[in-house]
Design a protein around this motif. Structure first.
Motif, PDB file in Angstrom:
ATOM      1  N   ILE A 296      -2.820  53.942  69.119  1.00 14.34           N
ATOM      2  CA  ILE A 296      -4.266  54.185  69.097  1.00 14.34           C
ATOM      3  C   ILE A 296      -4.887  53.232  68.074  1.00 14.34           C
ATOM      4  N   ILE A 297      -5.787  52.383  68.549  1.00 17.45           N
ATOM      5  CA  ILE A 297      -6.511  51.456  67.670  1.00 17.45           C
ATOM      6  C   ILE A 297      -7.865  52.076  67.325  1.00 17.45           C
ATOM      7  N   ILE A 298      -8.112  52.246  66.043  1.00 16.84           N
ATOM      8  CA  ILE A 298      -9.380  52.809  65.596  1.00 16.84           C
ATOM      9  C   ILE A 298     -10.207  51.684  64.983  1.00 16.84           C
ATOM     10  N   LEU A 299     -11.415  51.474  65.538  1.00 12.28           N
ATOM     11  CA  LEU A 299     -12.332  50.435  65.052  1.00 12.28           C
ATOM     12  C   LEU A 299     -13.359  51.094  64.133  1.00 12.28           C
ATOM     13  N   LEU A 300     -13.230  50.852  62.827  1.00  8.71           N
ATOM     14  CA  LEU A 300     -14.060  51.511  61.819  1.00  8.71           C
ATOM     15  C   LEU A 300     -15.158  50.589  61.300  1.00  8.71           C
ATOM     16  N   GLU A 301     -16.236  51.233  60.830  1.00 12.84           N
ATOM     17  CA  GLU A 301     -17.246  50.478  60.098  1.00 12.84           C
ATOM     18  C   GLU A 301     -16.657  50.030  58.768  1.00 12.84           C
ATOM     19  N   ARG A 302     -17.154  48.930  58.253  1.00 13.51           N
ATOM     20  CA  ARG A 302     -16.595  48.372  57.028  1.00 13.51           C
ATOM     21  C   ARG A 302     -16.684  49.359  55.862  1.00 13.51           C
ATOM     22  N   ALA A 303     -17.737  50.175  55.833  1.00 15.99           N
ATOM     23  CA  ALA A 303     -17.925  51.100  54.717  1.00 15.99           C
ATOM     24  C   ALA A 303     -17.258  52.462  54.948  1.00 15.99           C
TER      25      ALA A 303
ATOM     26  N   ARG B 105       0.704  56.280  67.320  1.00 11.94           N
ATOM     27  CA  ARG B 105       0.914  55.112  66.472  1.00 11.94           C
ATOM     28  C   ARG B 105      -0.479  54.618  66.092  1.00 11.94           C
ATOM     29  N   LEU B 106      -0.943  54.942  64.873  1.00 11.75           N
ATOM     30  CA  LEU B 106      -2.313  54.661  64.455  1.00 11.75           C
ATOM     31  C   LEU B 106      -2.427  53.266  63.851  1.00 11.75           C
ATOM     32  N   LEU B 107      -3.463  52.534  64.296  1.00 14.06           N
ATOM     33  CA  LEU B 107      -3.731  51.197  63.768  1.00 14.06           C
ATOM     34  C   LEU B 107      -5.231  51.090  63.488  1.00 14.06           C
ATOM     35  N   PHE B 108      -5.592  50.711  62.270  1.00 16.23           N
ATOM     36  CA  PHE B 108      -6.993  50.682  61.851  1.00 16.23           C
ATOM     37  C   PHE B 108      -7.469  49.238  61.697  1.00 16.23           C
ATOM     38  N   HIS B 109      -8.667  48.987  62.242  1.00 21.83           N
ATOM     39  CA  HIS B 109      -9.316  47.674  62.080  1.00 21.83           C
ATOM     40  C   HIS B 109     -10.780  47.930  61.723  1.00 21.83           C
ATOM     41  N   THR B 110     -11.311  47.056  60.882  1.00 21.28           N
ATOM     42  CA  THR B 110     -12.727  47.178  60.502  1.00 21.28           C
ATOM     43  C   THR B 110     -13.561  46.207  61.314  1.00 21.28           C
ATOM     44  N   ARG B 111     -14.784  46.605  61.597  1.00 22.60           N
ATOM     45  CA  ARG B 111     -15.721  45.754  62.316  1.00 22.60           C
ATOM     46  C   ARG B 111     -16.656  45.039  61.339  1.00 22.60           C
ATOM     47  N   PRO B 112     -17.122  43.876  61.727  1.00 19.30           N
ATOM     48  CA  PRO B 112     -16.872  43.195  63.002  1.00 19.30           C
ATOM     49  C   PRO B 112     -15.439  42.651  63.079  1.00 19.30           C
ATOM     50  N   ILE B 113     -14.852  42.711  64.282  1.00 23.35           N
ATOM     51  CA  ILE B 113     -13.502  42.211  64.512  1.00 23.35           C
ATOM     52  C   ILE B 113     -13.581  41.038  65.466  1.00 23.35           C
ATOM     53  N   SER B 114     -12.858  40.002  65.155  1.00 21.97           N
ATOM     54  CA  SER B 114     -12.910  38.821  66.015  1.00 21.97           C
ATOM     55  C   SER B 114     -12.219  39.127  67.344  1.00 21.97           C
ATOM     56  N   PRO B 115     -12.661  38.512  68.429  1.00 20.69           N
ATOM     57  CA  PRO B 115     -12.018  38.729  69.734  1.00 20.69           C
ATOM     58  C   PRO B 115     -10.522  38.424  69.708  1.00 20.69           C
ATOM     59  N   LEU B 116     -10.139  37.362  68.979  1.00 25.23           N
ATOM     60  CA  LEU B 116      -8.727  36.993  68.928  1.00 25.23           C
ATOM     61  C   LEU B 116      -7.909  38.080  68.232  1.00 25.23           C
ATOM     62  N   GLU B 117      -8.442  38.625  67.127  1.00 30.23           N
ATOM     63  CA  GLU B 117      -7.722  39.684  66.410  1.00 30.23           C
ATOM     64  C   GLU B 117      -7.565  40.917  67.288  1.00 30.23           C
ATOM     65  N   LEU B 118      -8.617  41.257  68.025  1.00 30.21           N
ATOM     66  CA  LEU B 118      -8.570  42.439  68.881  1.00 30.21           C
ATOM     67  C   LEU B 118      -7.555  42.261  70.009  1.00 30.21           C
ATOM     68  N   VAL B 119      -7.605  41.143  70.676  1.00 28.57           N
ATOM     69  CA  VAL B 119      -6.691  40.953  71.809  1.00 28.57           C
ATOM     70  C   VAL B 119      -5.242  40.867  71.334  1.00 28.57           C
ATOM     71  N   ASN B 120      -5.012  40.267  70.159  1.00 27.96           N
ATOM     72  CA  ASN B 120      -3.649  40.231  69.614  1.00 27.96           C
ATOM     73  C   ASN B 120      -3.144  41.640  69.315  1.00 27.96           C
ATOM     74  N   ALA B 121      -4.026  42.471  68.756  1.00 30.33           N
ATOM     75  CA  ALA B 121      -3.633  43.845  68.447  1.00 30.33           C
ATOM     76  C   ALA B 121      -3.325  44.628  69.721  1.00 30.33           C
ATOM     77  N   VAL B 122      -4.160  44.442  70.735  1.00 29.68           N
ATOM     78  CA  VAL B 122      -3.955  45.143  71.999  1.00 29.68           C
ATOM     79  C   VAL B 122      -2.657  44.693  72.654  1.00 29.68           C
ATOM     80  N   HIS B 123      -2.469  43.374  72.764  1.00 29.85           N
ATOM     81  CA  HIS B 123      -1.275  42.861  73.426  1.00 29.85           C
ATOM     82  C   HIS B 123       0.003  43.281  72.705  1.00 29.85           C
TER      83      HIS B 123
END
Length: 349
Positions: free
Chosen positions: A87-94, A112-130
């Motif tokens: 599960i990828i969780i896209l969080l606000e920076r704050a 399987r929890l994975l946290f990313h802060t926004r804004p997230i680059s398209p490349l970072e997102l697709v790498n995380a998904v793949h």
């Protein structure tokens, strides 16, 4: 495994993002990268989406309301032991990442929890998904390996039981026909060797069927040595089931034993011809023949011995009709005929 094969096996992504068209944006980008996507927005019922078993869930901070958390928790609770859903969780920076992580780890223990802060680059997102879809693929491969191992254990157990049952049956029949301990040991050893030869042939063939020519040659070869071929075999190449190959081998062994004791192989110049053929008319019929010649004059015994009884019963069971056994003066003969379908593997029928 090449990239195309991996791509065809990867799971799809469920995107949960209720506001600011985030779901449409993430979905469009992932589709450009050939990733399967389904989206759910505010007010959507998650149960039908989760019932389709997404391989990965991507969820924005705004979607983490109590109802969504509860629905995902219910989905994770029924996952099998091998499954750890990413599960990828896209969080606000704050956003308070530590607090949110603690809450979700308690609510979603099977994930399987994975946290990313926004804004997230398209490349970072697709790498995380793949990368996490690949993790999911590996989980499924482990599941398949465990299931295959379980199937193999069950099959091995089944085969061992069948072999032990065959050995027990052979011993009991041999014991009833033996008049001395030495004869019991010799006859039992020979019959076990015939059984072993067929199982070796099937194992080397790598399946549940075996070449009839190979079965016959394995059975008669110990008696054709020093360049002499007193037992000749001839017939077309045909594949038979493991059961048919085992039965035919054991019957040939009994016929050879009788020929050595009383028939053509009991004298120097005696020979045996083993032949089989396929007759195709309204249906394909299989015929197996055993013909002895050059031996002592044959007289029909007053009572049937073990070998004759076994051959009659075993071939009768395999072919559906008992074999024709003839005590001709010039040589013992045994002939059996049946529909070819009775001895060939089921998939060939």
């Amino acid at each position: 495994m090449n990239a195309r094969a991996i791509e065809s096996e990867l799971d799809w992504v469920l995107v949960l993002a209720p506001f600011r068209k985030d779901a449409d944006y993430v979905a469009a980008f992932l589709r450009e990268q050939k990733v399967g996507v389904k989206t759910a927005k505010a007010g959507d019922d998650l149960i039908p989406h989760l019932a389709l078993s997404p391989g990965l869930i991507a969820i924005t901070h705004e979607a983490l309301n109590p109802e969504v958390v509860a629905r995902i928790a219910e989905h994770l609770a029924v996952q099998p032991d091998w499954s750890e859903v990413p599960i990828i969780i896209l969080l606000e920076r704050a956003a308070p990442i530590g607090k949110i992580r603690d809450q979700l780890e308690r609510a979603w223990p099977g994930s399987r929890l994975l946290f990313h802060t926004r804004p997230i680059s398209p490349l970072e997102l697709v790498n995380a998904v793949h990368s996490n879809l690949l993790v999911r693929l590996r989980q499924r491969q482990v599941r398949d390996s465990i299931e295959r191992e379980r199937e193999l254990r069950l099959e091995l157990n089944h085969r061992v039981k069948n072999i032990l049952a065959s050995v027990t049956s052979i011993f009991q029949m041999t014991r009833r026909g033996a008049d001395t301990v030495e004869n019991l040991a010799n006859d039992f050893t020979g019959r076990l060797q015939a059984l072993s030869n067929v199982h070796s042939a099937v194992f080397e063939a790598g399946g549940e069927d075996v070449s009839l020519s190979e079965v016959v040659q394995l059975t008669i070869s110990p008696y054709n040595h020093n360049g002499a071929s007193r037992i000749k075999a001839n017939g077309p190449e045909i594949t038979v089931s493991r059961e048919a190959g085992t039965t035919i081998a054991l019957c040939l062994h009994e016929l050879i034993t009788n020929a050595i004791k009383y028939g053509a192989l009991s004298v120097h110049d005696g020979t045996v011809d083993v032949s089989w053929s396929i007759i195709r008319q309204d249906r394909a019929d299989f015929t197996l023949n055993w013909i002895e010649s050059g031996g002592p004059t044959v007289r029909e015994p007053s009572r049937q011995g073990y070998g004759t009884r076994y051959v009659r019963a075993a071939l009768g069971s395999l072919f559906g009709t008992p074999p024709d056994i003839t005590f001709a003066p010039d040589g013992f003969r045994c002939s059996a005929q049946a529909p070819l379908s009775r001895i060939t593997p089921q998939r060939q029928q």
